[in-house]
Design a protein around this motif. Structure first.
Motif, PDB file in Angstrom:
ATOM      1  N   ASP A 399     -12.806 -14.174  43.936  1.00  0.00           N
ATOM      2  CA  ASP A 399     -13.780 -13.177  44.392  1.00  0.00           C
ATOM      3  C   ASP A 399     -13.681 -11.931  43.508  1.00  0.00           C
ATOM      4  N   ILE A 400     -13.971 -12.149  42.236  1.00  0.00           N
ATOM      5  CA  ILE A 400     -14.016 -11.078  41.238  1.00  0.00           C
ATOM      6  C   ILE A 400     -15.322 -11.230  40.470  1.00  0.00           C
ATOM      7  N   ASP A 401     -16.079 -10.180  40.313  1.00  0.00           N
ATOM      8  CA  ASP A 401     -17.237 -10.241  39.429  1.00  0.00           C
ATOM      9  C   ASP A 401     -17.571  -8.843  38.947  1.00  0.00           C
ATOM     10  N   GLY A 402     -18.154  -8.796  37.759  1.00  0.00           N
ATOM     11  CA  GLY A 402     -18.454  -7.519  37.128  1.00  0.00           C
ATOM     12  C   GLY A 402     -19.916  -7.370  36.797  1.00  0.00           C
ATOM     13  N   ILE A 403     -20.254  -6.188  36.332  1.00  0.00           N
ATOM     14  CA  ILE A 403     -21.618  -5.915  35.908  1.00  0.00           C
ATOM     15  C   ILE A 403     -21.802  -6.453  34.495  1.00  0.00           C
ATOM     16  N   THR A 404     -23.017  -6.361  33.980  1.00  0.00           N
ATOM     17  CA  THR A 404     -23.281  -6.811  32.622  1.00  0.00           C
ATOM     18  C   THR A 404     -22.610  -5.897  31.602  1.00  0.00           C
ATOM     19  N   GLY A 405     -22.223  -6.459  30.454  1.00  0.00           N
ATOM     20  CA  GLY A 405     -21.589  -5.648  29.421  1.00  0.00           C
ATOM     21  C   GLY A 405     -20.291  -6.228  28.903  1.00  0.00           C
ATOM     22  N   GLY A 406     -20.005  -7.499  29.197  1.00  0.00           N
ATOM     23  CA  GLY A 406     -18.772  -8.126  28.731  1.00  0.00           C
ATOM     24  C   GLY A 406     -17.655  -8.113  29.757  1.00  0.00           C
ATOM     25  N   PHE A 407     -17.916  -7.561  30.935  1.00  0.00           N
ATOM     26  CA  PHE A 407     -16.857  -7.397  31.930  1.00  0.00           C
ATOM     27  C   PHE A 407     -16.483  -8.701  32.632  1.00  0.00           C
ATOM     28  N   ASN A 408     -17.439  -9.601  32.793  1.00  0.00           N
ATOM     29  CA  ASN A 408     -17.121 -10.878  33.437  1.00  0.00           C
ATOM     30  C   ASN A 408     -16.292 -11.773  32.530  1.00  0.00           C
ATOM     31  N   LEU A 409     -16.619 -11.804  31.246  1.00  0.00           N
ATOM     32  CA  LEU A 409     -15.782 -12.581  30.334  1.00  0.00           C
ATOM     33  C   LEU A 409     -14.393 -11.967  30.212  1.00  0.00           C
ATOM     34  N   GLN A 410     -14.304 -10.636  30.276  1.00  0.00           N
ATOM     35  CA  GLN A 410     -12.987 -10.017  30.233  1.00  0.00           C
ATOM     36  C   GLN A 410     -12.147 -10.453  31.432  1.00  0.00           C
ATOM     37  N   ALA A 411     -12.779 -10.559  32.603  1.00  0.00           N
ATOM     38  CA  ALA A 411     -12.065 -11.033  33.788  1.00  0.00           C
ATOM     39  C   ALA A 411     -11.572 -12.462  33.576  1.00  0.00           C
ATOM     40  N   ALA A 412     -12.370 -13.277  32.880  1.00  0.00           N
ATOM     41  CA  ALA A 412     -11.967 -14.658  32.602  1.00  0.00           C
ATOM     42  C   ALA A 412     -10.763 -14.692  31.669  1.00  0.00           C
ATOM     43  N   TRP A 413     -10.799 -13.886  30.596  1.00  0.00           N
ATOM     44  CA  TRP A 413      -9.663 -13.865  29.655  1.00  0.00           C
ATOM     45  C   TRP A 413      -8.395 -13.380  30.357  1.00  0.00           C
ATOM     46  N   THR A 414      -8.531 -12.312  31.136  1.00  0.00           N
ATOM     47  CA  THR A 414      -7.359 -11.726  31.799  1.00  0.00           C
ATOM     48  C   THR A 414      -6.749 -12.688  32.815  1.00  0.00           C
ATOM     49  N   THR A 415      -7.570 -13.214  33.713  1.00  0.00           N
ATOM     50  CA  THR A 415      -7.029 -14.114  34.745  1.00  0.00           C
ATOM     51  C   THR A 415      -6.540 -15.418  34.129  1.00  0.00           C
ATOM     52  N   GLY A 416      -7.252 -15.902  33.101  1.00  0.00           N
ATOM     53  CA  GLY A 416      -6.800 -17.123  32.438  1.00  0.00           C
ATOM     54  C   GLY A 416      -5.450 -16.945  31.782  1.00  0.00           C
ATOM     55  N   TYR A 417      -5.261 -15.807  31.128  1.00  0.00           N
ATOM     56  CA  TYR A 417      -3.978 -15.525  30.477  1.00  0.00           C
ATOM     57  C   TYR A 417      -2.846 -15.452  31.504  1.00  0.00           C
ATOM     58  N   VAL A 418      -3.092 -14.737  32.602  1.00  0.00           N
ATOM     59  CA  VAL A 418      -2.051 -14.581  33.628  1.00  0.00           C
ATOM     60  C   VAL A 418      -1.675 -15.949  34.224  1.00  0.00           C
ATOM     61  N   VAL A 419      -2.656 -16.786  34.484  1.00  0.00           N
ATOM     62  CA  VAL A 419      -2.364 -18.132  35.006  1.00  0.00           C
ATOM     63  C   VAL A 419      -1.576 -18.941  33.978  1.00  0.00           C
ATOM     64  N   GLY A 420      -2.005 -18.884  32.722  1.00  0.00           N
ATOM     65  CA  GLY A 420      -1.298 -19.631  31.681  1.00  0.00           C
ATOM     66  C   GLY A 420       0.152 -19.219  31.545  1.00  0.00           C
ATOM     67  N   GLN A 421       0.420 -17.942  31.719  1.00  0.00           N
ATOM     68  CA  GLN A 421       1.789 -17.450  31.636  1.00  0.00           C
ATOM     69  C   GLN A 421       2.656 -17.919  32.796  1.00  0.00           C
ATOM     70  N   ASN A 422       2.052 -18.046  33.968  1.00  0.00           N
ATOM     71  CA  ASN A 422       2.841 -18.334  35.174  1.00  0.00           C
ATOM     72  C   ASN A 422       2.842 -19.786  35.622  1.00  0.00           C
ATOM     73  N   ILE A 423       1.879 -20.575  35.157  1.00  0.00           N
ATOM     74  CA  ILE A 423       1.810 -21.957  35.618  1.00  0.00           C
ATOM     75  C   ILE A 423       2.923 -22.823  35.050  1.00  0.00           C
ATOM     76  N   VAL A 424       3.561 -22.354  33.981  1.00  0.00           N
ATOM     77  CA  VAL A 424       4.641 -23.118  33.357  1.00  0.00           C
ATOM     78  C   VAL A 424       6.028 -22.638  33.792  1.00  0.00           C
ATOM     79  N   VAL A 425       6.054 -21.600  34.622  1.00  0.00           N
ATOM     80  CA  VAL A 425       7.342 -21.030  35.034  1.00  0.00           C
ATOM     81  C   VAL A 425       7.999 -21.909  36.113  1.00  0.00           C
TER      82      VAL A 425
END
Length: 425
Positions: A399-425
């Motif tokens: 339940d995260i969404d942003g306005i237009t301007g690159g903010f939604n893709l930024q949310a994808a990069w950020t959450t994807g990175y955090v999951v990638g870091q923790n899913i292997v722990v």
């Protein structure tokens, strides 16, 4: 000697475990690829597989930004994340401590995608081609050994007694994995996430966000192609108001001002069945005394000129003629002939021009979903489910969404990175 053998046994157990760590990423979009790449970099020995239901991966990234891919924003004009993330801004603020827009910019540059920041602070690949981004992600994934399987539609997810997961795909044999990341993106259909609700997750009702408005007023639609740089739009009887560029289209209204309002007011608009009054301030100003003085001064300076020849506040000519028609003031009337009532009608037309919205646009390029997995159901640091160990979420499924301007893709990069870091722990 016994102690050394014991250490050696632990070492081989760890190596065996790392090879046995089998990770499934469900969804081959921006968040899914970023999670897969990050996980594989963190633990190369793990097996990581991306499953995508469509015939190609990263399809939404490919068409984003009109095919140029607005992959993030400089955030230079953002003083509070609530300005750009109507839902999920607190979580984004926390996760930005791990991976933010600066990290994103550096990541893509380090991986061969030269970037450029526009005057509006939107960040694009310097090539102005989204394939620079999609090619980078797919190349990195394949180089690291990430498996990619297309046309795999998940139909069921079961937690086994030993803690593993059994995945059922349409017309495929069930597969077993140790860790799962759901990165399937947003969907307006509650049925698409029902299997997650059945596992105990609370779902914030998915509704469309970030869309254009249909307006049936033919006179307005005849102005298609008209751009107003500094407009403001609002929904009467609510506090919902946004400003920015507004574009008149053959179906109604679009542009940043409209898209932002559709995001902020997504639930209100949905509850009203996408039918509601829209107030447009064509000049983006609200001080009525200043506006009145401006019109009076304009009338004095141009007393013998026709209204049609002088455009107040520099608004487009066709729009000005349209507003005169809506006020029933003749366009050939002279400025010096305007009375007090005429001035008030012009002020109302300029600052509170109301149209009836009759539906939302259906452009897939603008489609984003408000809603998804409630953020109270996940660990705010790792994005792991509180209801099911080793199950993670990234991207628009949250339940995260942003306005237009690159903010939604930024949310994808950020959450994807955090999951990638923790899913292997």
């Amino acid at each position: 000697m016994a102690f050394c053998l014991h250490l050696q046994e632990i070492y081989f157990q760890q190596i065996h475990y790392s090879y046995m760590l089998d990770i499934a990423i469900i969804g081959g979009g921006a968040a899914g690829f970023f999670a897969a790449i990050t996980a594989k970099r963190r633990l190369p020995e793990a097996r990581v597989t991306v499953f995508e239901r469509a015939k190609k991966v990263l399809a939404k990234v490919e068409v984003s930004g009109g095919g140029r891919c607005n992959l993030t924003n400089s955030f230079a004009d953002v003083t509070d994340l609530k300005q750009v993330y109507p839902r999920g801004f607190r979580l984004m603020k926390r996760l930005f401590k791990t991976f933010d827009y600066v990290s994103t910019y550096q990541w893509f540059e380090d991986n061969g995608v030269a970037l450029t920041t526009q005057e509006d602070q939107c960040v694009f690949p310097r090539s102005q081609d989204s394939h620079s981004v999609t090619d980078c992600l797919t190349a990195q994934a394949r180089q690291l050994g990430v498996e990619i399987r297309i046309q795999h539609t998940l139909t069921a997810l079961k937690k086994l007694g030993n803690g593993d997961f059994e995945l059922h795909f349409k017309e495929q044999q069930p597969l077993v994995f140790n860790r799962i990341a759901i990165t399937t993106g947003g969907s307006p259909r509650l049925s698409s996430v029902q299997y997650l609700a059945d596992m105990g997750h609370e779902i914030a009702m998915p509704v469309p966000s970030l869309f254009t408005f249909n307006v049936t007023d033919k006179a307005l639609r005849n102005l298609m192609g008209t751009v107003v740089e500094h407009a403001a739009v609002s929904i009467p009887s609510t506090k919902m108001r946004t400003a920015g560029e507004l574009l008149i289209t053959h179906w109604g209204m679009s542009g940043p001002a409209i898209l932002k309002l559709s995001s902020y007011a997504a639930r209100i608009i949905s509850e009203r069945g996408y039918r509601f009054p829209l107030s447009v301030n064509w000049i983006g100003r609200y001080n009525m005394n200043e506006i009145e003085e401006y019109l009076q001064e304009t009338a004095v300076r141009n007393a013998q000129k026709q209204l049609s020849s002088i455009r107040p506040f520099g608004i487009p000519s066709r729009l000005w003629l349209h507003l005169l028609a809506r006020t029933a003031i003749a366009s050939d009337k002279r400025w010096g002939e305007l009375g007090k009532k005429d001035n008030h009608r012009l002020m109302e037309a300029l600052t509170n021009d109301v149209y009836e919205v009759t539906g939302k646009g259906s452009s897939r390029d603008e489609f984003v979903t408000c809603g998804g997995i409630s953020l109270s159901n996940i660990d705010m640091n790792t994005l792991e489910s509180k209801h099911c160990a080793h199950l993670f979420f990234a991207g628009e499924i949250l339940d995260i969404d942003g306005i237009t301007g690159g903010f939604n893709l930024q949310a994808a990069w950020t959450t994807g990175y955090v999951v990638g870091q923790n899913i292997v722990v």
